[in-house]
Write a protein that holds these residues in place. Structure first.
Motif, PDB file in Angstrom:
ATOM      1  N   ARG A  85      29.363  66.318  89.463  1.00  0.00           N
ATOM      2  CA  ARG A  85      29.487  65.459  90.642  1.00  0.00           C
ATOM      3  C   ARG A  85      28.299  65.656  91.579  1.00  0.00           C
ATOM      4  O   ARG A  85      27.661  64.696  92.022  1.00  0.00           O
ATOM      5  CB  ARG A  85      30.781  65.801  91.382  1.00  0.00           C
ATOM      6  N   ASP A  86      27.982  66.917  91.870  1.00  0.00           N
ATOM      7  CA  ASP A  86      26.928  67.220  92.835  1.00  0.00           C
ATOM      8  C   ASP A  86      25.538  66.822  92.332  1.00  0.00           C
ATOM      9  O   ASP A  86      24.631  66.595  93.135  1.00  0.00           O
ATOM     10  CB  ASP A  86      26.962  68.704  93.193  1.00  0.00           C
ATOM     11  N   HIS A  87      25.372  66.758  91.010  1.00  0.00           N
ATOM     12  CA  HIS A  87      24.073  66.400  90.427  1.00  0.00           C
ATOM     13  C   HIS A  87      24.062  64.982  89.865  1.00  0.00           C
ATOM     14  O   HIS A  87      23.146  64.621  89.121  1.00  0.00           O
ATOM     15  CB  HIS A  87      23.707  67.395  89.316  1.00  0.00           C
ATOM     16  N   LEU A  91      21.182  62.810  87.634  1.00  0.00           N
ATOM     17  CA  LEU A  91      21.426  62.300  86.287  1.00  0.00           C
ATOM     18  C   LEU A  91      21.183  60.792  86.230  1.00  0.00           C
ATOM     19  O   LEU A  91      20.598  60.300  85.262  1.00  0.00           O
ATOM     20  CB  LEU A  91      22.854  62.646  85.852  1.00  0.00           C
ATOM     21  N   GLN A  92      21.613  60.081  87.264  1.00  0.00           N
ATOM     22  CA  GLN A  92      21.350  58.645  87.315  1.00  0.00           C
ATOM     23  C   GLN A  92      19.853  58.362  87.349  1.00  0.00           C
ATOM     24  O   GLN A  92      19.384  57.421  86.704  1.00  0.00           O
ATOM     25  CB  GLN A  92      22.022  58.026  88.542  1.00  0.00           C
ATOM     26  N   ALA A  93      19.102  59.185  88.085  1.00  0.00           N
ATOM     27  CA  ALA A  93      17.651  59.005  88.158  1.00  0.00           C
ATOM     28  C   ALA A  93      16.997  59.217  86.793  1.00  0.00           C
ATOM     29  O   ALA A  93      15.913  58.682  86.532  1.00  0.00           O
ATOM     30  CB  ALA A  93      17.054  59.957  89.190  1.00  0.00           C
ATOM     31  N   ASP A 170      29.711  76.358  85.562  1.00  0.00           N
ATOM     32  CA  ASP A 170      29.165  75.738  86.777  1.00  0.00           C
ATOM     33  C   ASP A 170      27.656  75.547  86.709  1.00  0.00           C
ATOM     34  O   ASP A 170      27.068  74.909  87.587  1.00  0.00           O
ATOM     35  CB  ASP A 170      29.563  76.530  88.022  1.00  0.00           C
ATOM     36  N   GLU A 171      27.005  76.073  85.669  1.00  0.00           N
ATOM     37  CA  GLU A 171      25.563  75.889  85.495  1.00  0.00           C
ATOM     38  C   GLU A 171      25.215  74.836  84.445  1.00  0.00           C
ATOM     39  O   GLU A 171      24.054  74.553  84.200  1.00  0.00           O
ATOM     40  CB  GLU A 171      24.905  77.227  85.139  1.00  0.00           C
ATOM     41  N   ASN A 172      26.235  74.249  83.838  1.00  0.00           N
ATOM     42  CA  ASN A 172      26.004  73.305  82.747  1.00  0.00           C
ATOM     43  C   ASN A 172      25.228  72.069  83.196  1.00  0.00           C
ATOM     44  O   ASN A 172      24.324  71.593  82.493  1.00  0.00           O
ATOM     45  CB  ASN A 172      27.334  72.916  82.112  1.00  0.00           C
ATOM     46  N   ALA A 173      25.554  71.528  84.364  1.00  0.00           N
ATOM     47  CA  ALA A 173      24.839  70.338  84.846  1.00  0.00           C
ATOM     48  C   ALA A 173      23.353  70.631  85.027  1.00  0.00           C
ATOM     49  O   ALA A 173      22.503  69.802  84.666  1.00  0.00           O
ATOM     50  CB  ALA A 173      25.458  69.837  86.148  1.00  0.00           C
TER      51      ALA A 173
END
Length: 195
Positions: A85-87, A91-93, A170-173
């Motif tokens: 969510r926070d990243h 990801l969209q960019a 929590d580091e996967n993104a």
């Protein structure tokens, strides 16, 4: 302890090779229901997609299964979802869409999506259709078959990268974004004829 916190003594999962066969696989002709109610045909996904597969997101009004924190890789679905969510803008960019996938019901996933303010859909695979098609790793607790945590990056419907095991969740993104940035740079270099 809050669902969004990770205990400091969580056991780390080991790579048992259960995801080694996934690179190069086509996404199967599986249709899953999203939290928004739409039907998502995985084989028809176009472009770049991050599919993070997780055991189950806990609910604040229900206890986690006994022994949950002792199962390597089980705990951490909420922190993982919050990290994506926070990243999400990053990801969209990078032109990457995101879906979270678990064997939970649409109702349970909808509760998590609303509570965590997720800007992407969660897909319900109560019949383990994706798991059976791709032979995804699972485990059983309290009589329920759940997915082991892994993340797939698919490009034009083909798996090009796997993250397995995923730890800490929590580091996967961040790991996914790092890989996508390197992948994008490498692809641009090849297209432009640079070394």
């Amino acid at each position: 302890m809050s669902l969004s916190e990770l205990p400091p003594d969580l056991p780390a999962p080991v790579d048992d090779g259960a995801a080694d066969h996934l690179i190069g696989c086509q996404l199967p002709a599986v249709v899953l229901t999203a939290t928004g109610g739409e039907q998502v045909a995985l084989a028809e996904l176009e472009g770049l997609w991050v599919l993070y597969v997780y055991p189950m997101t806990g609910r604040p009004d229900e206890p986690l299964p006994d022994g949950w924190d002792r199962i390597p890789g089980a705990r951490g679905c909420t922190p993982q979802a919050c990290a994506f969510r926070d990243h999400h803008a990053e990801l969209q960019a990078l032109n990457a869409g995101v879906y979270g996938i678990s064997t939970q019901s649409v109702a349970d996933q909808y509760e998590a999506k609303m509570r965590l303010h997720l800007p992407f859909e969660l897909l319900s695979d109560t019949g383990l259709l994706l798991g059976r098609s791709l032979q995804l790793p699972t485990f059983v607790i309290t009589g329920r078959v759940l997915y082991r945590r892994l993340t797939l990056i698919a490009d034009k419907g083909r798996v090009v990268k796997t993250f397995y095991p995923v730890f800490p969740p929590d580091e996967n993104a961040d790991q996914v974004i790092h890989w996508l940035r390197c992948h994008t740079v490498n692809a641009a270099t090849v297209r432009d004829g640079r070394t």
